[in-house]
Scaffold this active site. Structure first.
Site, PDB file in Angstrom:
ATOM      1  N   GLU A 215       0.794  -1.230   0.000  1.00 18.34           N
ATOM      2  CA  GLU A 215       0.000   0.000   0.000  1.00 18.34           C
ATOM      3  C   GLU A 215       0.826   1.278   0.000  1.00 18.34           C
ATOM      4  O   GLU A 215       0.372   2.321   0.475  1.00 18.34           O
ATOM      5  CB  GLU A 215      -0.984   0.007   1.181  1.00 18.34           C
ATOM      6  CG  GLU A 215      -1.954  -1.171   1.139  1.00 18.34           C
ATOM      7  CD  GLU A 215      -3.085  -1.107   2.161  1.00 18.34           C
ATOM      8  OE1 GLU A 215      -3.017  -0.287   3.084  1.00 18.34           O
ATOM      9  OE2 GLU A 215      -4.039  -1.900   2.020  1.00 18.34           O
TER      10      GLU A 215
HETATM   11  C1  BMA Z   1      -4.711  -3.207   5.218  1.00 17.79           C
HETATM   12  C2  BMA Z   1      -3.381  -3.730   5.626  1.00 17.79           C
HETATM   13  C3  BMA Z   1      -3.006  -3.262   6.980  1.00 17.79           C
HETATM   14  C4  BMA Z   1      -4.170  -3.069   7.892  1.00 17.79           C
HETATM   15  C5  BMA Z   1      -5.441  -3.622   7.343  1.00 17.79           C
HETATM   16  C6  BMA Z   1      -6.639  -3.340   8.182  1.00 17.79           C
HETATM   17  O1  BMA Z   1      -4.914  -2.649   4.032  1.00 17.79           O
HETATM   18  O2  BMA Z   1      -2.425  -3.520   4.663  1.00 17.79           O
HETATM   19  O3  BMA Z   1      -2.254  -2.109   6.906  1.00 17.79           O
HETATM   20  O4  BMA Z   1      -3.891  -3.578   9.122  1.00 17.79           O
HETATM   21  O5  BMA Z   1      -5.652  -3.074   6.106  1.00 17.79           O
HETATM   22  O6  BMA Z   1      -6.996  -1.970   8.195  1.00 17.79           O
END
Ligand code: BMA
Length: 812
Positions: free
Chosen positions: A421
């Site tokens: 991300e």
């Molecule tokens: C995502 C992951 C984490 C996170 C999860 C829940 O996109 O990459 O960064 O813990 O969502 O929000």
């Protein structure tokens, strides 16, 4: 003596040099302080708050060890330290020999001159990582935004330490320090093996050539004999090594037609041992022979995304992996094995190592190789922007090349992904939104270093720029664009949409989607204290929830789908059930879109501490309801039923390599369990396909439910059963019924009910282990036997140990 393990009891001292007590290594400082009673368990109550000083302090660990004169004579002594977290100065006999600054690099320190025969001392002084992160941020030419919503320690994106150590939306902030792998003192003859990568060339006739690429280092210019041994054959050569530049050897072996390695559910996992030897040093690798391609071909919808192994297109079924525990000392091989074995028991074939933790321990990849779990390997960058300064790029270049060489011989590694991300996070920070050109160029410089490292060190594997990502050089919205690449689909959880919202996307490969639930009562009892805290909004319960809106969303969802539960244990049960139903909705639908959709990795497999989270296995290793559902919704042959425009549409999914003759048996019942109607339809479901097998008009009143079985080879296995309510469950008058339990053998129980009992869940609270199935339907006259699998060394439960929940009793 060729090597000396320095694992064992070290001594911990504080910043002033005062002795604190023993510190087992491999291990971390927090765990040593807990064992000494200096701090409480960070998992209990709100203890985490009171121990922040530990991560902010400097610590020293040290030990003495004996070295014989013979061991030192004409030997090259090298201290090997791996998983050192993070800023550490290394002293041998009080002489400073190295300053370490990356948790992701193996450090090999020449200690030949510093050692002496007899007693020696080794001291490692850790300085606080958070302070170093802030100092580095100040030196940046422009601000580099960090993951404010997750980290509680600023600027962790400056340093090479697991990013989630500073807190995450499922984890606590401990800023642990320590050494998490066995430190070893090597005594080499004159040369050593620095890296070994085994590549494979598969030929059209099924034969394979294995190529060992070997990097060597030496104390002085030298020529050494090298041997490469695999599958009963050996090849030998000589390698020239220069003290300044090292040396290389490439040795090939034709090894005939080996047995192929397959992902779990598709075949076996034969492993062959490769051995590379030079005088005084040996390296071993476990090899699984398979071809693997990542197929991203343009098509009408956009572009495909899937893994093709040994010529078979694989639907990737699995979950995301975060570190196995917040306290590294607790990350044992047993814990890793238990989690990954549970993944395979739930019919998974892929694990994504998420970019906010570690490049995992060897035990992790050993288990994946052995169990047939493909690994989607993120590089360790997550949810922040990262610097593109020359020093940072040089540091990560070393890390990447080291880690790729370390892991590339493993059959399980399927893909190198640049980050988690990080592209998407360009949109999260005001500063990068306002100056997107600068931050995009900065990102590209950073990401290219990763790309280049993969191309140079593992040209046989695919580099994928980021997760999620629509493809090379595509900077679109991979949170919603489902036409190509991998998708992180979070609208149901983070945007509070209904489960049906999963039907609005047809991902090519969904690498993240999740829904939270409460952990098991075993876990809650351990961390929450007395019954007065057994409440979703008690301070201690809110403390163990790190997604600000999380508990409100759980409660809101419950009100949408279920009647408000009458007690806390029913609340916990329902929270797990709705999580299971959410993820099940998505997975069955996407699998039924095969081969358009070819991957579903839910967020997340495991937990780092006892908390409310998206995991399917909680910190106590208890299976949540989701994990039981995963075992069914990931089954190789499965059904997907969906209410669509007043109809109930059933599709069958086949992951097997051959056509499956399947009979769909659909029965409708009224709520007291009386059979209303039954239909059958036969279909041949082609290999690796999903097809429609039945459509019927669905009722509009909430007076009946459907039970659909897939009968294969005359067997209607409960693993393949699907139960459908034509409306949300809260609108149905579920019968009051008690489930009776009868012991029918050690760990075997017969469950029965005189009226339909939905999502029946037996639990043996306090006894580590799990059942073969849970959260299923009991119809009158159709009892079920469930079997308990106890963790090694645990006693078997008896009927008296079981608590039973089912949907109809949650509000009574
Ligand atoms: C995502 C992951 C984490 C996170 C999860 C829940 O996109 O990459 O960064 O813990 O969502 O929000």
């Amino acid at each position: 003596m060729t090597q000396l393990s320095l694992a064992g009891s070290w001594q911990l001292s504080d910043a002033k040099g005062e002795a604190v007590g023993p510190c087992p290594i491999p291990g971390d400082v927090h765990s040593a302080l807990i064992a000494l009673g200096r701090i409480g368990s960070p998992y209990e109550g709100t203890n985490e708050t009171d121990m922040q000083w530990v991560g902010e302090a400097s610590w020293e660990i040290g030990r003495t060890f004996d070295v014989s004169a013979e061991a030192l004579a004409n030997r090259w002594a090298v201290l090997e330290l791996e998983f050192v977290d993070t800023f550490a100065e290394v002293f041998v006999n009080d002489q400073s020999l190295a300053k370490l600054g990356s948790c992701f690099i193996r450090h090999r320190i020449d200690v030949t001159e510093a050692l002496r025969p007899g007693a020696n001392t080794l001291r490692i002084r850790f300085s606080p990582a958070g302070a170093e992160a802030i100092a580095r941020a100040k030196r940046q030419p422009f601000p580099i935004p960090w993951s404010v919503s997750n980290n509680r320690v600023p600027d962790l994106n400056m340093i090479r330490k697991p990013q989630s150590h500073g807190g995450w939306d499922w984890g606590l902030c401990l800023m642990v320090a320590g050494i998490y792998a066995e430190p070893v003192l090597h005594f080499y003859d004159a040369a050593r093996i620095e890296a070994v990568q085994i590549r494979q060339r598969h030929h059209a006739d099924g034969t394979v050539t294995a190529i060992a690429e070997i990097e060597l280092l030496a104390q002085a210019d030298i020529t050494v004999p090298v041997a490469f041994e695999l599958a009963g054959k050996t090849v030998r050569a000589e390698a020239k090594i220069s003290a300044e530049h090292g040396g290389k050897a490439t040795l090939s072996l034709d090894i005939g037609k080996p047995e192929l390695w397959w992902p779990a559910g598709h075949g076996d996992q034969p492993l062959y041992e490769a051995v590379v030897t030079i005088p005084g040093d040996t390296a071993r690798r476990k090899i699984g022979f398979r071809t693997l391609e990542v197929v991203t071909e343009k098509d009408e919808a956009g572009a495909s995304m899937f893994f093709r192994v040994n010529g078979i297109d694989i639907f990737s079924k699995g979950a995301n992996w975060i570190p196995a525990d917040a306290l590294p000392s607790a990350i044992t091989t047993e814990r890793i094995d238990a989690l990954l074995t549970a993944a395979v028991e739930a019919n998974m074939n892929m694990i994504r190592v998420w970019g906010g933790g570690f490049y995992e321990f060897d035990a992790f990849y050993d288990a994946c190789d052995r169990l047939g779990l493909l690994v989607w390997q993120d590089m360790m960058f997550s949810c922040s922007q990262y610097p593109s300064t020359p020093d940072f790029l040089a540091e990560i270049d070393l890390e990447l090349r080291y880690q790729i060489k370390r892991l590339s011989s493993r059959p399980s590694i399927a893909l190198w992904c640049g980050d988690n991300e990080v592209i998407g996070s360009l949109n999260w920070f005001e500063i990068s939104r306002n100056n997107r050109d600068r931050y995009l160029v900065n990102y590209d410089r950073f990401n290219r270093v990763i790309d280049q490292a993969v191309q140079d060190t593992d040209p046989d594997r695919r580099f994928w720029p980021s997760s999620p990502c629509n493809g090379d050089m595509d900077y679109g919205d991979a949170w919603h664009d489902d036409s190509s690449g991998d998708l992180h689909f979070w609208d149901v959880w983070h945007s509070n949409k209904n489960f049906d919202h999963y039907y609005t996307v047809k991902p090519r490969f969904c690498s993240e989607f999740g829904f939270q639930s409460f952990p098991s009562m075993t876990g809650i009892r351990a961390f929450a204290g007395g019954r007065e805290n057994w409440n979703a909004t008690s301070p201690v319960m809110e403390f163990h929830q790190r997604d600000g809106a999380g508990n409100s969303r759980i409660i809101d969802t419950m009100a949408r789908y279920f009647r408000v539960p009458s007690g806390f244990e029913s609340f916990v049960y329902l929270s797990q059930l709705q999580q299971a139903l959410a993820i099940e909705t998505a997975v069955r639908y996407w699998r039924s879109q095969k081969p358009h959709s070819m991957g579903a990795l839910y967020w997340q497999l495991n937990d780092v501490w006892p908390a409310v989270s998206w995991s399917s296995i909680d910190h106590s290793l208890a299976w949540k309801t989701l994990h039981y559902h995963a075992k069914r919704f990931f089954a190789p042959v499965a059904l997907a039923a969906r209410m669509l425009d007043g109809k109930l549409v059933v599709r069958a999914i086949n992951d097997r390599h051959e056509t499956v003759a399947l009979e769909t048996r659909l029965r409708s019942f009224d709520l007291d369990g009386t059979l209303i109607a039954e239909r059958h339809a036969k279909a041949n479901v082609p290999a690796d396909r999903a097809i429609e097998v039945m459509t019927i008009p669905a009722p509009t009143a909430q007076d009946r439910f459907y039970v659909i079985d897939a009968v294969v080879d005359g067997v209607a296995s409960p693993e393949r059963q699907v139960v459908v309510f034509p409306d949300v469950p809260k609108r149905f008058e579920l019968p009051a019924t008690e489930v009776s339990v009868q012991d029918v053998g050690p760990g075997r129980f017969l469950l029965s009910s005189e009226a339909p009992a939905f999502h029946v869940r037996a639990e043996a609270e306090g006894i580590p282990g799990h059942f073969d199935d849970a959260s299923f339907l009991l119809l009158p006259g159709e009892p079920r036997i469930v079997t308990f699998k106890a963790e090694p060394g645990q006693r078997m439960p008896t009927a008296a140990d079981l608590t039973i929940h089912h949907l109809g009793e949650t509000y009574r």
